[in-house]
Design an enzyme around this catalytic site. Structure first.
Site, PDB file in Angstrom:
ATOM      1  N   VAL A  40      -5.008  -3.144   1.378  1.00 23.50           N
ATOM      2  CA  VAL A  40      -3.955  -2.208   0.996  1.00 23.50           C
ATOM      3  C   VAL A  40      -3.944  -0.956   1.873  1.00 23.50           C
ATOM      4  O   VAL A  40      -2.879  -0.392   2.129  1.00 23.50           O
ATOM      5  CB  VAL A  40      -4.076  -1.844  -0.502  1.00 23.50           C
ATOM      6  CG1 VAL A  40      -5.234  -0.895  -0.772  1.00 23.50           C
ATOM      7  CG2 VAL A  40      -2.767  -1.280  -1.030  1.00 23.50           C
ATOM      8  N   ASP A  41      -5.091  -0.527   2.366  1.00 23.10           N
ATOM      9  CA  ASP A  41      -5.137   0.643   3.247  1.00 23.10           C
ATOM     10  C   ASP A  41      -4.211   0.456   4.451  1.00 23.10           C
ATOM     11  O   ASP A  41      -3.568   1.394   4.922  1.00 23.10           O
ATOM     12  CB  ASP A  41      -6.549   0.902   3.778  1.00 23.10           C
ATOM     13  CG  ASP A  41      -7.641   0.750   2.760  1.00 23.10           C
ATOM     14  OD1 ASP A  41      -7.489  -0.046   1.808  1.00 23.10           O
ATOM     15  OD2 ASP A  41      -8.692   1.402   2.921  1.00 23.10           O
ATOM     16  N   GLY A  42      -4.191  -0.788   4.956  1.00 23.95           N
ATOM     17  CA  GLY A  42      -3.409  -1.071   6.153  1.00 23.95           C
ATOM     18  C   GLY A  42      -1.924  -0.823   5.993  1.00 23.95           C
ATOM     19  O   GLY A  42      -1.210  -0.619   6.982  1.00 23.95           O
ATOM     20  N   LEU A  43      -1.454  -0.810   4.744  1.00 22.83           N
ATOM     21  CA  LEU A  43      -0.033  -0.567   4.521  1.00 22.83           C
ATOM     22  C   LEU A  43       0.341   0.861   4.880  1.00 22.83           C
ATOM     23  O   LEU A  43       1.421   1.116   5.423  1.00 22.83           O
ATOM     24  CB  LEU A  43       0.331  -0.895   3.075  1.00 22.83           C
ATOM     25  CG  LEU A  43       0.061  -2.353   2.674  1.00 22.83           C
ATOM     26  CD1 LEU A  43       0.325  -2.561   1.189  1.00 22.83           C
ATOM     27  CD2 LEU A  43       0.893  -3.311   3.512  1.00 22.83           C
ATOM     28  N   TYR A  44      -0.548   1.818   4.580  1.00 25.31           N
ATOM     29  CA  TYR A  44      -0.306   3.188   5.019  1.00 25.31           C
ATOM     30  C   TYR A  44      -0.481   3.304   6.530  1.00 25.31           C
ATOM     31  O   TYR A  44       0.250   4.040   7.194  1.00 25.31           O
ATOM     32  CB  TYR A  44      -1.275   4.149   4.330  1.00 25.31           C
ATOM     33  CG  TYR A  44      -1.099   5.598   4.770  1.00 25.31           C
ATOM     34  CD1 TYR A  44      -0.181   6.427   4.133  1.00 25.31           C
ATOM     35  CD2 TYR A  44      -1.828   6.130   5.839  1.00 25.31           C
ATOM     36  CE1 TYR A  44      -0.001   7.744   4.540  1.00 25.31           C
ATOM     37  CE2 TYR A  44      -1.657   7.444   6.246  1.00 25.31           C
ATOM     38  CZ  TYR A  44      -0.745   8.249   5.592  1.00 25.31           C
ATOM     39  OH  TYR A  44      -0.563   9.552   6.001  1.00 25.31           O
TER      40      TYR A  44
END
Length: 394
Positions: free
Chosen positions: A178-182
């Site tokens: 999910v971090d990669g979405l930011y």
């Protein structure tokens, strides 16, 4: 006055008016007056005070970190906050600080030139060019390209090379955490606005669709950090779904950043719907003290304040209010409580930002997160929130 005092004043004021005014019209006017008083008290901030907070936090960070860091995610995340601080303050020192960092890193992320060996699983070496933690730096490079006149294509050459190569592949599973979405979603929308190449929006939707399929929970309206944490395979200490605050903070803030950059479309409307669902779920999970615990739905899993997730949420709520997407009456009290936590508990007298959970990927029972816990990405998140608070004030 603090929030409790403000609410007490509101209730006393309302009751007094109701007793003192018998006519229905007088009662109505009195309630409206009390509501206005409450609203004003909740936004009792002055632009110069918020500006002072931004200057205090950012000056402290830059003075204590004079050497440019690398272009990996945590340093780059600070610079996304620094860019927002520059936008609202026009402080040339902030621009120069990010320019020096970008020059130090030669306007690239991971350095490998061998495309046949580019990877996107987790990795910190130079062959992980397609890994989002090495791509977040492009957000700031694109901003710097625009801020300095959009006349030096060297600033975005690597971003274009990497992202266009990635989009030329048939793979769609690049965003698996999910971090990669930011880290990367705003890269896609920023490059779309530079190039007007619709493929950036098509691939954004495709990659996000994959991420949603493995991390989104339709019942909780929140994201798991990655497939390892999906319920019931993984549970909190009390057997609940375990949603990591900073992880959901990354994506909540990420949605705000891309929605503002997208053209009006069905795609944008879908993202707004998802953003609003998250906002409602997050508002319901806020602690009375204004922060969110590291495991959002199980405060006992890792109790106590945490700043990075709280700051990202505060930014998202403020952005939603400022842009007419989130109802002000519903969400302003949420923001007031979280802003009070950020400025009265997390922010220290010397400008340091405390209670930032260290680098990791989950809420860890027993992990110490205290006043001395600070980090570059946490300061970046704080600057995002403070900059959006500044924009909210007349």
């Amino acid at each position: 006055m603090n929030l409790k005092a403000n609410l007490l004043f509101y209730y006393i004021t309302t009751i007094s008016f109701l007793f003192l005014n018998c006519g229905s019209a007088s009662k109505t006017n009195s309630v409206v007056s009390a509501e206005q008083t409450r609203d004003n008290s909740l936004t009792n901030q002055k632009k110069e005070d918020v500006l002072s907070i931004i200057e205090k936090v950012n000056s402290h960070w830059q003075k204590t970190h004079p050497e440019p860091g690398n272009a990996f995610w945590h340093v780059s995340a600070y610079h996304t906050g620094n860019m927002e601080a520059y936008k609202v303050t026009k402080n040339q020192d902030y621009l120069n600080y990010s320019l020096a960092w970008a020059e130090h890193n030669k306007w690239i992320g991971a350095k490998s030139e061998d495309k046949s060996n580019w990877k996107y699983t987790y990795g910190e070496s130079d062959d992980f060019v397609l890994f989002g933690d090495w791509q977040i730096c492009f957000q700031t490079y694109i901003d710097l390209y625009n801020f300095t006149g959009a006349n030096d294509e060297n600033k975005i050459a690597r971003a274009l090379e990497v992202m266009e190569y990635q989009m030329s592949t048939k793979k769609n599973d690049y965003w698996w955490w999910v971090d990669g979405l930011y880290m990367v979603m705003p890269v896609m929308t920023k490059l779309y606005n530079v190039t007007r190449n619709d493929l950036y929006l098509k691939k954004l939707d495709e990659y996000l669709g994959y991420a949603n399929s493995i991390m989104w929970d339709d019942d909780a309206n929140l994201y798991y950090r990655d497939v390892k944490y999906v319920y019931p395979k993984h549970k909190s200490v009390n057997g609940k779904k375990d949603f990591w605050a900073r992880g959901d903070g990354w994506i909540f803030a990420g949605y705000a950043k891309i929605i503002q950059d997208l053209p009006k479309s069905e795609q944008k409307e879908r993202y707004i719907v998802r953003f609003k669902k998250m906002a409602k779920a997050l508002a319901n999970a806020q602690q009375d003290e204004g922060y969110w615990t590291r495991s959002i739905l199980d405060p006992e899993h890792a109790p106590g304040p945490e700043t990075s997730g709280t700051a990202f949420f505060t930014f998202g709520f403020l952005w939603g209010i400022n842009n007419g997407i989130l109802n002000k009456e519903t969400y302003l009290p949420i923001v007031q409580k979280s802003w009070s936590y950020l400025t009265e508990v997390a922010l220290q007298e010397n400008g340091s930002v405390g209670y930032v959970q260290p680098i990791g990927e989950k809420a860890i029972p027993g992990q110490v997160v205290d006043v001395n816990s600070t980090s570059d990405f946490g300061v970046g998140a704080f600057l995002l929130a403070a900059s959006e608070m500044y924009r909210s004030l007349n």
